[in-house]
Design a protein around this motif. Structure first.
Motif, PDB file in Angstrom:
ATOM      1  N   TYR A  16     -10.098  11.888   3.922  1.00  5.49           N
ATOM      2  CA  TYR A  16      -9.378  11.534   2.687  1.00  5.49           C
ATOM      3  C   TYR A  16      -7.904  11.265   2.976  1.00  5.49           C
ATOM      4  CZ  TYR A  16      -6.955  12.066  -1.732  1.00  5.49           C
ATOM      5  OH  TYR A  16      -6.130  11.860  -2.793  1.00  5.49           O
ATOM      6  N   GLN A  57      -7.417   8.043   5.162  1.00  5.49           N
ATOM      7  CA  GLN A  57      -7.685   6.814   4.387  1.00  5.49           C
ATOM      8  C   GLN A  57      -6.630   6.599   3.326  1.00  5.49           C
ATOM      9  OE1 GLN A  57     -11.324   5.615   2.764  1.00  5.49           O
ATOM     10  NE2 GLN A  57     -12.558   6.269   4.497  1.00  5.49           N
ATOM     11  N   THR A  58      -6.191   7.679   2.677  1.00  9.20           N
ATOM     12  CA  THR A  58      -5.209   7.523   1.601  1.00  9.20           C
ATOM     13  C   THR A  58      -3.890   7.016   2.142  1.00  9.20           C
ATOM     14  OG1 THR A  58      -6.253   9.344   0.437  1.00  9.20           O
ATOM     15  CG2 THR A  58      -4.063   8.718  -0.299  1.00  9.20           C
ATOM     16  N   ASN A  95      -0.894   0.107  -1.567  1.00 13.29           N
ATOM     17  CA  ASN A  95      -0.743   0.365  -2.991  1.00 13.29           C
ATOM     18  C   ASN A  95      -1.115  -0.893  -3.768  1.00 13.29           C
ATOM     19  OD1 ASN A  95       0.271   3.091  -3.066  1.00 13.29           O
ATOM     20  ND2 ASN A  95       2.092   2.287  -2.072  1.00 13.29           N
ATOM     21  N   PRO A  96      -2.228  -0.871  -4.485  1.00 10.07           N
ATOM     22  CA  PRO A  96      -2.648  -2.097  -5.185  1.00 10.07           C
ATOM     23  C   PRO A  96      -1.676  -2.514  -6.279  1.00 10.07           C
ATOM     24  CG  PRO A  96      -4.043  -0.249  -5.789  1.00 10.07           C
ATOM     25  CD  PRO A  96      -3.174   0.225  -4.671  1.00 10.07           C
ATOM     26  N   GLU A 115      -4.202   3.376   3.033  1.00 11.77           N
ATOM     27  CA  GLU A 115      -4.566   2.476   1.942  1.00 11.77           C
ATOM     28  C   GLU A 115      -3.309   1.848   1.335  1.00 11.77           C
ATOM     29  OE1 GLU A 115      -6.938   4.441  -1.121  1.00 11.77           O
ATOM     30  OE2 GLU A 115      -5.313   4.013  -2.505  1.00 11.77           O
ATOM     31  N   VAL A 138      -1.237  13.064  -2.832  1.00 11.28           N
ATOM     32  CA  VAL A 138      -1.597  12.247  -1.670  1.00 11.28           C
ATOM     33  C   VAL A 138      -1.045  12.846  -0.387  1.00 11.28           C
ATOM     34  CG1 VAL A 138      -1.870  10.033  -2.817  1.00 11.28           C
ATOM     35  CG2 VAL A 138       0.393  10.752  -2.092  1.00 11.28           C
TER      36      VAL A 138
END
Lengths: 303, 553
Positions: free
Chosen positions: A250, A253-254, A259-260, A257, A195
């Motif tokens: 990428y 966005q990463t 962390n789910p 984003e 990442v």
């Protein structure tokens, strides 16, 4: 003639000759080089002034290592101290100076990212409450932006090279993020990690982290284009501008984003997971075991 | 507990079963089974309960997971991989993570339970080793435990290989390299395991094979071994730490029903709670960030799960040695790190109980544990093994260490290359000295009692601290140390060598026995009969006088 011969033997004579020679070289140099500058700049005095500003900034901040003509310098053994900047282009200057890597503080395996020097610090805050402080900060920021632009232009004029990409080329919204992920894993992840949290390289070098917000899309683009320090160059045939934009999409966005699965544990893979398993998991369970075994039943019938 | 006092809720079902199976005597006997109390005895239970959680959460995952290497394009709700080509295994793992309700939580619980399973087995094994609980008659259970740990490693490797993400593919690639490095049969093993060439063989058989091994065969074997482990433990009874009431003949503790049952039941809930906490709040194995496996891609910080770390570390610090002879290459650079370190740790652990018996000549049953300090050689060897393992473990994370702590990657490699040999020796020496120091302290307390904090002045003006005899409980713990058996003289008066010291093996044995016993410090009650009063000034000297004597032979 006799008098001259006598002077020749004076202790200061050697210094005087060197001084005279330096003056002569200076005069000859001044007679040749700046003349062409002046000829070019005759069209627009403003451009000439900007370029002169760029040259002065270069001499002040860069020339001691990269040489007064940006030709690079070598040490006594012929090992390069600083590379030539002829042909590196404006993109390279923008990357190195805006990330604070240049001017470098001290030579090492790799120049770290740091706060840019005040002359080029375009990231200073201007949101002061006091109007005069705000005005001063805004002025300083504008000057820093102009300085950076002038320096870029000066190096660009010296030998050409890649230009700073336009805003449209680095906009993360314009890139195909799925393609970007694929390209990132193929071309970048081996050093920057999956990442972009960074990684170690040989000989004290490292791939810097890309998952912080201060790494701007423009800087990512310029890094691919110019290959700073240990990084290889990904020119426009290796990764087309569209590919570069996809990679930027990428990365941005990463890092934005969430962390789910909860805390990301640094997003550095199984090392931090193992650490958490031992420290938190086994740690808590040992405490629980101590608590449970310390509990003695009040009354236990003899069996 | 007796039949008369059993609550109705228990007595009812028991009677029902007894009427049909005649099992009352069985229950009566076993419900009274006594379990000694010590926190470290719960470490193995973490493994048991994590295993139960693994079975249940794993079953949940199989309901959606497709063990298939068929190519597909992702169309799920994780936008950053939309339209990316990947295997069905990876796509279904993403589906579980993002589109199955509770799927991500279950995946994380499954993975965290696996981490805790392996970590607790390690902790449990260290407890068993350092207290000497593996000694006769429990050597078989020690071996079964080692077997389960080894199987757990394989199970874990196959488990995190199933999602077919970039990280797991990297692990499989190393697995294939290790298989191929085995002399003579390496290529056959590799082709047999993968069903053809890496990564998917001829028919995409790898993932389905790993799946069957992971969900059926290995858990089945582990379950069988767990059962054997528990039944042997139940039959042989639990060991206990030395306390006042504990003897070799009788276990002192709490009965299974009602006390231990409640404690162990609560501990299951604790284990589940911790696993659920981690599963809910700490992200593990984010396969969507790794991306699908692609043989052309690799990421830095590609580490296996922690229990494989020793193999990773060995591989990372191994020099690039290869022997090429007669057209064949012997890849020592892969073979040695794959087999040697783990072989030393596991092989050493497996023969240790028998080696110790052979060296000490101690063939008795042991139901009371040693305190680690009372077996300095064992504790020292154990710490050397822990250090060896730990150094290789750290070496497996060398790029993360270099990156996080701003070190040179080469420097870490060289550091670990030396430390892996030096640190275990240092650990052995330091640990043994600490143990002997603690033994001396025990000997001093046993002989002179504990410091009372009362300073007395003798008539001639000398100050000393009054010592009081240690409590009965403390004395029984201190005196649990056995005097190490002194070595028999190598030859009797007539020059006939002792039977067990003949030949080269006998020589090795007597040397080892000497190493085991020569610096033993006796911990015994002082038989001079003084209570320590007024003799405080002599204490240091008296203890010094108890230095081990070199045994002459």
């Amino acid at each position: 003639m006799k008098r001259f011969t006598a002077w020749r033997r004076r202790p200061w004579a050697g210094y005087a000759v060197v001084l005279a020679a330096l003056a002569a070289i200076g005069v000859i140099y001044a007679g040749f080089t700046p003349q062409s500058d002046r000829a070019e700049a005759a069209n627009a005095t403003q451009a000439a002034a900007d370029l002169e500003n760029g040259r002065q900034l270069y001499n002040k901040n860069c020339g001691s290592c990269h040489g007064l003509n940006a030709e690079g310098t070598k040490d006594a053994k012929g090992k390069p101290i600083a590379p030539s900047l002829l042909g590196v282009g404006a993109a390279s200057v923008d990357f190195q100076v805006s990330t604070g890597r240049m001017p470098a503080m001290n030579p090492g395996a790799q120049m770290p990212r740091k706060k840019p020097v005040p002359d080029f610090d375009t990231t200073i805050r201007t949101d002061y409450a006091e109007p005069e402080k705000r005005e001063a900060a805004e002025k300083q920021k504008a000057q820093a932006e102009k300085n950076l632009a002038d320096l870029r232009e000066y190096i660009q004029k010296l030998g050409g090279g890649p230009e700073v990409p336009p805003a449209s080329a680095v906009d993360p919204k314009g890139g195909d993020v799925a393609v970007g992920g694929k390209l990132f894993r193929t071309n970048c992840a081996q050093c920057h990690s999956f990442v972009g949290s960074g990684g170690a390289l040989t000989g004290g070098k490292y791939a810097p982290p890309l998952d912080k917000n201060d790494v701007t899309p423009t800087q990512i683009y310029e890094a691919m284009l110019t290959g700073p320090q240990a990084m290889p160059v990904f020119n426009d045939t290796t990764l087309t501008p569209k590919d570069k934009q996809a990679i930027i999409a990428y990365l941005v966005q990463t890092r934005e984003e969430p962390n789910p699965g909860g805390n990301g544990l640094g997003r550095i893979g199984p090392v931090s997971e193992g650490l958490a398993g031992w420290l938190v998991g086994i740690g808590l369970l040992v405490l629980a075991a101590m608590w449970i075994t310390a509990k003695k039943p009040k009354k236990l019938k003899k069996s | 507990m007796s039949e008369a006092t059993a609550p109705k809720a228990v007595a009812g079902p028991l009677n029902f079963l007894d009427d049909r199976l005649g099992s009352t005597t069985f229950f009566n006997r076993n419900l009274k089974k006594v379990f000694p109390d010590h926190w470290s005895f719960m470490l193995g239970e973490i493994a048991l309960y994590s295993f139960i959680i693994l079975l249940l959460s794993g079953t949940f995952l199989t309901l959606w997971f497709h063990p298939s290497m068929m190519e597909t394009h992702y169309e799920g709700s994780y936008t950053k991989l939309q339209g990316v080509k990947m295997s069905e295994a990876y796509a279904s793992a993403l589906h579980i993570s993002f589109d199955v309700r509770g799927g991500l939580l279950m995946r994380q619980i499954h993975h965290w339970a696996a981490i805790l399973f392996m970590a607790s087995i390690m902790a449990h094994m260290l407890r068993v080793f350092f207290t000497g609980a593996y000694r006769k008659p429990r050597e078989l259970n020690w071996l079964i435990g080692l077997g389960m740990f080894t199987l757990g490693m394989v199970e874990g490797l196959f488990g995190y290989s199933l999602p077919d993400d970039l990280l797991s593919g990297t692990g499989l690639r190393i697995t294939q390299g290790v298989a191929q490095s085995i002399p003579l049969v390496g290529t056959y093993i590799s082709m047999f395991l993968f069903g053809g060439e890496f990564p998917e063989g001829n028919y995409g058989d790898l993932i389905p094979r790993l799946f069957t091994l992971h969900v059926l065969l290995i858990p089945g074997i582990i379950l069988g071994l767990v059962t054997a482990h528990m039944m042997i433990m139940w039959h042989q009874k639990h060991t206990a730490m030395p306390t006042q009431k504990q003897t070799e003949k009788q276990v002192y503790g709490y009965p299974f029903y009602p006390v231990f049952m409640a404690k162990t039941g609560a501990y299951f809930l604790f284990t589940f709670g911790v696993v659920a906490l981690l599963g809910a709040f700490a992200q593990i194995n984010p396969i969507w960030l790794f991306g699908p496996y692609d043989p052309g891609a690799i990421s830095s910080a590609s580490q296996p799960d922690f229990y494989m770390g020793i193999l990773e570390g060995s591989l990372r610090i191994m020099p690039n040695w290869e022997i090429t002879a007669a057209g064949h290459t012997l890849s020592l650079n892969v073979l040695i790190p794959a087999l040697l370190p783990l072989g030393i740790v596991f092989g050493g652990a497996a023969i240790w109980p028998f080696l110790e018996q052979w060296v000490t000549g101690d063939k008795r049953h042991h139901n009371v544990n040693d305190r680690p300090r009372n077996a300095p050689v064992r504790t020292g060897v154990g710490m050397a093994a822990v250090t060896f393992y730990g150094v290789l473990w750290l070496a497996g994370a060398n790029d993360v260490l270099a990156e996080r702590f701003h070190l040179s990657l080469f420097a870490t490699t060289w550091f670990f290359r030396f430390t892996v040999f030096i640190a275990p020796v240092l650990a052995y020496i330091i640990t043994k000295r600490i143990c002997l120091g603690l033994q001396r302290k025990d000997a001093a307390i046993a002989a002179h009692g504990v410091e009372s904090g009362i300073i007395v002045m003798s008539p001639d003006g000398k100050f000393s601290e009054r010592h009081e005899p240690a409590s009965q409980e403390q004395m029984s713990v201190l005196l649990s140390k056995e005097r190490a058996k002194e070595q028999a003289p190598a030859a009797d008066a007539n020059g006939i060598p002792a039977p067990n010291s003949k030949g080269p093996m006998g020589y090795v044995r007597s040397r080892l026995q000497r190493a085991w016993t020569f610096d033993d410090i006796p911990v015994e009650k002082h038989d001079h009969g003084h209570d320590g009063n007024g003799h405080g000034g002599h204490d240091g000297h008296e203890v010094e006088g108890r230095e081990p004597k070199q045994i002459s032979h």
